[in-house]
Scaffold this active site. Structure first.
Site, PDB file in Angstrom:
ATOM      1  N   ASP A 153       0.858  -1.172   0.000  1.00 17.11           N
ATOM      2  CA  ASP A 153       0.000   0.000   0.000  1.00 17.11           C
ATOM      3  C   ASP A 153       0.905   1.236   0.000  1.00 17.11           C
ATOM      4  O   ASP A 153       1.413   1.627   1.036  1.00 17.11           O
ATOM      5  CB  ASP A 153      -0.892  -0.024   1.242  1.00 17.11           C
ATOM      6  CG  ASP A 153      -1.699   1.236   1.452  1.00 17.11           C
ATOM      7  OD1 ASP A 153      -1.878   1.994   0.480  1.00 17.11           O
ATOM      8  OD2 ASP A 153      -2.133   1.469   2.596  1.00 17.11           O
TER       9      ASP A 153
ATOM     10  N   GLU B  11      -1.092  10.766   0.190  1.00 18.35           N
ATOM     11  CA  GLU B  11      -2.340  10.019   0.323  1.00 18.35           C
ATOM     12  C   GLU B  11      -2.548   9.523   1.745  1.00 18.35           C
ATOM     13  O   GLU B  11      -3.685   9.512   2.246  1.00 18.35           O
ATOM     14  CB  GLU B  11      -2.347   8.833  -0.658  1.00 18.35           C
ATOM     15  CG  GLU B  11      -3.705   8.164  -0.824  1.00 18.35           C
ATOM     16  CD  GLU B  11      -4.016   7.108   0.235  1.00 18.35           C
ATOM     17  OE1 GLU B  11      -5.184   6.684   0.325  1.00 18.35           O
ATOM     18  OE2 GLU B  11      -3.080   6.710   0.962  1.00 18.35           O
ATOM     19  N   GLU B  12      -1.486   9.097   2.401  1.00 17.95           N
ATOM     20  CA  GLU B  12      -1.613   8.502   3.733  1.00 17.95           C
ATOM     21  C   GLU B  12      -2.102   9.495   4.784  1.00 17.95           C
ATOM     22  O   GLU B  12      -2.512   9.099   5.876  1.00 17.95           O
ATOM     23  CB  GLU B  12      -0.290   7.886   4.180  1.00 17.95           C
ATOM     24  CG  GLU B  12       0.141   6.646   3.387  1.00 17.95           C
ATOM     25  CD  GLU B  12      -0.768   5.438   3.591  1.00 17.95           C
ATOM     26  OE1 GLU B  12      -1.704   5.519   4.405  1.00 17.95           O
ATOM     27  OE2 GLU B  12      -0.536   4.419   2.926  1.00 17.95           O
TER      28      GLU B  12
ATOM     29  N   ASP C  20      -5.360   1.458  -5.810  1.00 18.61           N
ATOM     30  CA  ASP C  20      -4.825   1.323  -4.456  1.00 18.61           C
ATOM     31  C   ASP C  20      -5.073  -0.110  -4.016  1.00 18.61           C
ATOM     32  O   ASP C  20      -5.668  -0.897  -4.754  1.00 18.61           O
ATOM     33  CB  ASP C  20      -5.506   2.328  -3.522  1.00 18.61           C
ATOM     34  CG  ASP C  20      -4.625   2.772  -2.362  1.00 18.61           C
ATOM     35  OD1 ASP C  20      -3.825   1.939  -1.887  1.00 18.61           O
ATOM     36  OD2 ASP C  20      -4.733   3.929  -1.940  1.00 18.61           O
TER      37      ASP C  20
ATOM     38  N   HIS D 212      -1.494  -2.193   6.269  1.00 16.49           N
ATOM     39  CA  HIS D 212      -0.732  -1.364   7.204  1.00 16.49           C
ATOM     40  C   HIS D 212       0.139  -2.178   8.147  1.00 16.49           C
ATOM     41  O   HIS D 212       0.620  -1.664   9.163  1.00 16.49           O
ATOM     42  CB  HIS D 212      -1.649  -0.430   8.007  1.00 16.49           C
ATOM     43  CG  HIS D 212      -2.087   0.763   7.225  1.00 16.49           C
ATOM     44  ND1 HIS D 212      -2.631   1.890   7.816  1.00 16.49           N
ATOM     45  CD2 HIS D 212      -2.057   1.040   5.895  1.00 16.49           C
ATOM     46  CE1 HIS D 212      -2.905   2.792   6.880  1.00 16.49           C
ATOM     47  NE2 HIS D 212      -2.569   2.286   5.706  1.00 16.49           N
TER      48      HIS D 212
END
Length: 366
Positions: free
Chosen positions: A210, A244-245, A264, A344
């Protein structure tokens, strides 16, 4: 005899064409995997993406494109195409999770604050690197405070958090002054080992799939257009974003587009349909539903080409397509991606998930 020759020619040419197509697909997947390994080897947490951006720019230039870096640090690429009135933007992000030095402690350890949704439960015992503003890099390990089980009787009962964990530096320092003498201070970036591995069975394991896996897929699509000398019917742009995060990666569109397709990770977990071997098409995330007609068109393209896909709803998710809408752009939006497990954390996907995502891009855009 002539009829027999023609019969066998048609039969075996058909087989050869299928083999050629399959060989081309596998060459494209190999290209994507090589790009993934190159990307994960470069530390790029949110706010610290300069080195990754330089690498991405060079890859696109070698393919023959003219990438442009935005003021924010993202990469914008024009892939060409005929119809500029119905242009589409493909977006993926190269920024990842990471951390920042919050405090240099009196015992010479470092307290961290997360960048993005870094979870301390998923990073305990992980090797990390500390980048100082002077350019020096130091190694360390992110550990529970008092991490020896034979000493700490509360080890099992301690909740893992950024208050109960610390970086132990691989340097002979035992106080704040010693750490500061190394040049380490508050605000320095902390990056975690990706540990990228591709197994013989086709599984892809790494931190930061990711969304570096999707960036590699977009690179693969750009390379496919160049290698096959294809001019798309629609104008196609790509945006490799860098924030983006933290929610504002694709908040600016450098060109007029009518549709944003975020590529994504596809979520894999209990209650969802997608596996690591599929491409996920998201119908709704925590921001709301994706554009119904666009999602339907993606589903139709997947069904028509017999692509293995799943439709899912993500309860704890936001994408760059959402960021573009939040910024006020009047666009259609959608989200697809290869299935990724343990998001994550130490994430896992599969080559088949990559292939299905790549094939869906081709089916939808070509």
């Amino acid at each position: 005899n002539r009829i027999l020759v023609l019969h066998f020619y048609e039969k075996y040419m058909h087989i050869m064409e299928k083999k050629t197509i399959w060989r081309l697909i596998m060459n494209e997947i190999d290209f994507i995997l090589e790009q993934l390994k190159g990307l994960t080897a470069i530390d790029s947490p949110t706010g610290f993406t300069e080195y990754a951006a330089e690498h991405v720019m060079n890859v696109y230039k070698k393919m023959g494109y003219a990438p442009v870096q935005t003021a924010k640090g993202g990469i914008f690429i024009d892939l060409g195409g005929k119809n500029e009135e119905d242009a589409i933007l493909l977006t993926a992000h190269m920024d990842t999770l990471g951390a920042m030095v919050h405090t240099v402690k009196s015992n010479g350890r470092l307290k961290l604050t997360p960048l993005g949704g870094l979870n301390p439960n998923n990073t305990e015992g992980e090797n990390c690197r500390i980048y100082t503003r002077s350019g020096r890099i130091y190694d360390g390990t992110f550990q529970l405070i008092d991490a020896s089980i034979h000493v700490n009787g509360e080890y099992n009962d301690t909740k893992r958090s950024f208050d109960t964990m610390e970086v132990v530096l691989d340097e002979d320092v035992y106080n704040k002054e010693g750490v500061e003498a190394l040049g380490i201070r508050t605000g320095d970036i902390v990056c975690f080992d990706p540990r990228t591995r591709i197994t013989d069975s086709g599984y892809i394991k790494s931190r930061f799939l990711d969304d570096k896996l999707s960036v590699a897929i977009l690179m693969g699509y750009a390379n496919y257009l160049q290698e096959q000398d294809i001019v798309p019917e629609r104008r196609i742009y790509q945006h490799i974003s860098v924030f983006e995060e933290v929610g504002h990666g694709c908040s600016y569109l450098p060109a007029p587009v009518s549709e944003v397709l975020a590529v994504d990770m596809g979520c894999v977990g209990e209650g969802l349909n997608c596996t690591e071997r599929q491409v996920s098409i998201c119908a709704k995330d925590s921001h709301g539903p994706y554009h119904y007609a666009t999602v339907s068109a993606l589903v139709a393209a997947a069904e028509e080409q017999c692509i293995d896909f799943a439709i899912d709803i993500y309860p704890h998710y936001g994408s760059d397509a959402d960021a573009a809408l939040d910024a006020g752009y009047d666009i259609r939006h959608a989200l697809i991606g290869a299935g990724v497990y343990a998001s994550h954390g130490y994430e896992r996907s599969h080559i088949e998930g990559v292939r299905n995502t790549f094939e869906l891009l081709k089916a939808y855009l070509d």
